[in-house]
Design an enzyme around this catalytic site. Structure first.
Site, PDB file in Angstrom:
ATOM      1  N   TYR A  70      25.074  36.013  54.563  1.00  0.00           N
ATOM      2  CA  TYR A  70      26.495  35.884  54.237  1.00  0.00           C
ATOM      3  C   TYR A  70      27.203  34.878  55.128  1.00  0.00           C
ATOM      4  O   TYR A  70      28.308  34.448  54.820  1.00  0.00           O
ATOM      5  CB  TYR A  70      27.184  37.248  54.334  1.00  0.00           C
ATOM      6  CG  TYR A  70      26.671  38.220  53.319  1.00  0.00           C
ATOM      7  CD1 TYR A  70      26.981  38.085  51.974  1.00  0.00           C
ATOM      8  CD2 TYR A  70      25.828  39.261  53.697  1.00  0.00           C
ATOM      9  CE1 TYR A  70      26.477  38.970  51.033  1.00  0.00           C
ATOM     10  CE2 TYR A  70      25.313  40.153  52.764  1.00  0.00           C
ATOM     11  CZ  TYR A  70      25.645  39.989  51.428  1.00  0.00           C
ATOM     12  OH  TYR A  70      25.133  40.852  50.494  1.00  0.00           O
TER      13      TYR A  70
ATOM     14  N   ARG B 175      28.923  44.078  45.712  1.00  0.00           N
ATOM     15  CA  ARG B 175      28.552  44.318  47.116  1.00  0.00           C
ATOM     16  C   ARG B 175      28.582  43.001  47.889  1.00  0.00           C
ATOM     17  O   ARG B 175      29.103  42.936  49.003  1.00  0.00           O
ATOM     18  CB  ARG B 175      27.165  44.956  47.155  1.00  0.00           C
ATOM     19  CG  ARG B 175      26.564  45.153  48.546  1.00  0.00           C
ATOM     20  CD  ARG B 175      25.285  45.959  48.404  1.00  0.00           C
ATOM     21  NE  ARG B 175      24.390  45.871  49.538  1.00  0.00           N
ATOM     22  CZ  ARG B 175      24.478  46.612  50.645  1.00  0.00           C
ATOM     23  NH1 ARG B 175      25.461  47.493  50.762  1.00  0.00           N
ATOM     24  NH2 ARG B 175      23.602  46.496  51.626  1.00  0.00           N
TER      25      ARG B 175
ATOM     26  N   LYS C 270      19.385  53.437  52.094  1.00  0.00           N
ATOM     27  CA  LYS C 270      17.940  53.296  51.939  1.00  0.00           C
ATOM     28  C   LYS C 270      17.224  54.061  53.046  1.00  0.00           C
ATOM     29  O   LYS C 270      17.668  54.111  54.182  1.00  0.00           O
ATOM     30  CB  LYS C 270      17.550  51.822  51.998  1.00  0.00           C
ATOM     31  CG  LYS C 270      17.912  51.035  50.748  1.00  0.00           C
ATOM     32  CD  LYS C 270      17.346  49.627  50.823  1.00  0.00           C
ATOM     33  CE  LYS C 270      17.591  48.865  49.522  1.00  0.00           C
ATOM     34  NZ  LYS C 270      17.022  47.497  49.581  1.00  0.00           N
TER      35      LYS C 270
ATOM     36  N   HIS D  27      25.718  44.885  42.265  1.00  0.00           N
ATOM     37  CA  HIS D  27      25.216  44.263  43.501  1.00  0.00           C
ATOM     38  C   HIS D  27      26.010  43.013  43.843  1.00  0.00           C
ATOM     39  O   HIS D  27      26.191  42.684  45.020  1.00  0.00           O
ATOM     40  CB  HIS D  27      23.733  43.927  43.362  1.00  0.00           C
ATOM     41  CG  HIS D  27      23.037  43.825  44.691  1.00  0.00           C
ATOM     42  ND1 HIS D  27      22.853  44.919  45.509  1.00  0.00           N
ATOM     43  CD2 HIS D  27      22.510  42.763  45.350  1.00  0.00           C
ATOM     44  CE1 HIS D  27      22.228  44.543  46.618  1.00  0.00           C
ATOM     45  NE2 HIS D  27      22.013  43.237  46.548  1.00  0.00           N
TER      46      HIS D  27
ATOM     47  N   ARG E 295      25.935  50.066  47.713  1.00  0.00           N
ATOM     48  CA  ARG E 295      24.891  49.855  46.719  1.00  0.00           C
ATOM     49  C   ARG E 295      25.171  50.804  45.561  1.00  0.00           C
ATOM     50  O   ARG E 295      25.755  51.880  45.740  1.00  0.00           O
ATOM     51  CB  ARG E 295      23.508  50.152  47.292  1.00  0.00           C
ATOM     52  CG  ARG E 295      23.106  49.279  48.488  1.00  0.00           C
ATOM     53  CD  ARG E 295      21.724  49.681  48.990  1.00  0.00           C
ATOM     54  NE  ARG E 295      21.271  48.848  50.089  1.00  0.00           N
ATOM     55  CZ  ARG E 295      21.397  49.161  51.373  1.00  0.00           C
ATOM     56  NH1 ARG E 295      21.988  50.304  51.710  1.00  0.00           N
ATOM     57  NH2 ARG E 295      20.945  48.350  52.317  1.00  0.00           N
TER      58      ARG E 295
ATOM     59  N   HIS F 103      22.409  47.487  56.589  1.00  0.00           N
ATOM     60  CA  HIS F 103      21.214  46.657  56.693  1.00  0.00           C
ATOM     61  C   HIS F 103      20.425  47.052  57.937  1.00  0.00           C
ATOM     62  O   HIS F 103      20.980  47.157  59.024  1.00  0.00           O
ATOM     63  CB  HIS F 103      21.587  45.178  56.790  1.00  0.00           C
ATOM     64  CG  HIS F 103      22.044  44.599  55.494  1.00  0.00           C
ATOM     65  ND1 HIS F 103      22.814  43.455  55.425  1.00  0.00           N
ATOM     66  CD2 HIS F 103      21.836  44.987  54.209  1.00  0.00           C
ATOM     67  CE1 HIS F 103      23.070  43.173  54.156  1.00  0.00           C
ATOM     68  NE2 HIS F 103      22.488  44.082  53.408  1.00  0.00           N
TER      69      HIS F 103
END
Length: 327
Positions: free
Chosen positions: A302, A270, A196, A267, A174, A293
Site C-alpha cells: 500500500y 479492503r 486468518k 476485497h 476481509r 497482516h
C-alpha cells in the site's frame, strides 16, 4: 473431519489435520490444500498408468496413494504437473497464480512429511521454483467514489447493507471476517475480529461505524435459534447468518447502482480502506495491525499506491534544502 476427507488417503488426511488442528488454518485454506493435492495425485496416476487415459480426470481415485507413492515422486514430475496445468490439462488452463498456489500446497505437504514428521528423507520440493507472478498494485476507490458507493445503497435491506459497506470502507475487513462477526463482538466502541489462522484482533470503531451499527442493530431481525446463526451480527431475510456469496452480491449491487467498475469486490473495499488510512497519516505498522497482516511485507504494497506520499517522504528529508556551495 470435513466431508471430503473420505476421498483422501491416510497420508493426506494426516497433513490436512495438521493444518486444521495444529496450525489453525481456516477450513477454506485446508479445502484448497486438499483440492490442489488431489489434482496433483490424479495427474501422477494418469501419467504413470496409461490405462487411465480414457477415464474422466475427476473420477480418478487417489485413495491408494501411500507414503511409498509420495516418496517416489521426482521434481521433474512436479514440473510436469505445472506444465500440464499450463497447457490446459483436464480442467482448463491455469493462471500463474493458481499454479503458484498448487506449488505452495505441494511444498507444504513435503515439508510436513520431511521436516515435521520425518517420514521422508528426501524432499523433492527443495529446489522447486514457483511460477513468477506479476505483482500489480491493489485497486481501490477514491474518496469521492467511496462516498458515491455509500450514497447508492438502497432497497429493503438498506440499513444493513449500508452498515456492511461502512465497515468494509472504514475497518478494512476481509469478507470472511465480516460474515463471521457475532453480536457480542461489538463492545462499546470496539469490535473483535477473528482473522486468518483464528487470530483475534480488536479494532476501534469510528463515529460512522458506530452510527451505522446502532441503526442496524435497532432493526436486526431475530435469527434462527441454531448454533451457527443465533449470534450472527449480519442476518439474511431467511434469518440465517449472511454467507460470503451474499455479501459479495450486496457489494456488487451497490457498485452497479453507483455506476462504478463492476470488478470492485469486498476485497477491493479492503484495499480502499487501507489506502485511505495510509494516505491520511496512518503509519505502516499501525495499518498492519488494523488489517491483521502477519507480515509487514504484505502491508507495504500500500505504500506504492500514492505518488503524493512518496514525494512527501522525500521532501521531508532534512537534507532536501541542502545545496552545493559555489566555489
Amino acid at each position: 473431519m470435513a466431508d471430503y476427507w473420505q476421498e483422501a488417503p491416510p497420508v493426506l488426511q494426516e497433513f490436512l489435520n495438521y493444518h486444521e488442528s495444529i496450525l489453525s488454518h481456516s477450513s477454506k485454506t485446508v479445502d484448497e490444500y486438499f483440492l490442489d493435492l488431489r489434482a496433483f495425485f490424479r495427474y501422477l496416476k494418469l501419467r504413470r498408468d496409461p490405462s487411465l487415459a480414457d477415464m474422466p480426470f475427476r473420477e480418478i481415485s487417489i485413495l491408494d496413494v501411500d507414503l511409498d507413492f509420495v516418496a517416489s515422486i521426482q521434481l521433474s514430475e512436479i514440473y510436469g504437473f505445472l506444465t500440464f496445468l499450463t497447457g490446459g490439462g483436464k480442467d482448463g488452463k491455469a493462471e500463474a497464480s493458481t499454479r503458484a498456489r498448487k506449488c505452495t500446497a505441494i511444498r507444504s505437504f513435503y515439508d510436513y512429511l520431511s521436516v515435521h514428521t520425518h517420514k521422508l528423507e528426501n524432499n523433492p520440493t527443495q529446489s522447486l521454483n514457483s511460477p513468477k507472478l506479476r505483482k500489480g498494485l491493489p485497486r481501490y476507490l477514491s474518496l469521492s467514489e467511496s462516498l458515491r458507493l455509500l450514497e447508492s445503497v438502497s432497497g429493503p435491506n438498506e440499513v444493513r447493507d449500508y452498515c456492511i459497506l461502512t465497515l468494509f470502507l472504514n475497518c478494512g475487513l476481509r469478507v470472511g471476517e465480516l460474515v463471521g462477526l457475532n453480536v457480542q463482538d461489538v463492545r462499546d466502541d470496539t469490535i473483535r475480529v477473528l482473522g486468518k489462522g483464528n487470530k483475534e484482533r480488536q479494532l476501534y470503531l469510528n463515529e460512522a461505524c458506530l452510527e451505522a451499527l446502532a441503526a442496524y442493530l435497532a432493526q436486526r431481525p431475530e435469527p434462527k435459534d441454531e448454533l451457527r446463526h443465533r449470534d450472527a451480527l449480519f442476518v439474511s431475510r431467511n434469518k440465517t447468518r449472511l454467507t460470503t456469496r451474499a455479501v459479495e452480491n450486496i457489494v456488487q449491487k451497490a457498485v452497479n447502482q453507483a455506476g462504478l467498475d463492476p470488478k470492485y469486490s469486498p476485497h477491493k473495499l479492503r484495499h480502499t480502506a487501507a489506502t485511505l488510512m495510509l494516505n491520511n497519516g496512518v503509519d505502516i505498522r499501525t495499518l498492519q495491525d488494523v488489517l491483521g497482516h502477519e507480515n509487514l511485507g504484505t502491508t507495504q504494497i500500500y505504500t506504492h499506491v500514492s505518488d503524493g506520499n512518496l514525494k512527501m517522504a522525500v521532501d521531508a528529508n532534512p537534507l532536501a534544502q541542502v545545496r552545493k556551495q559555489e566555489e
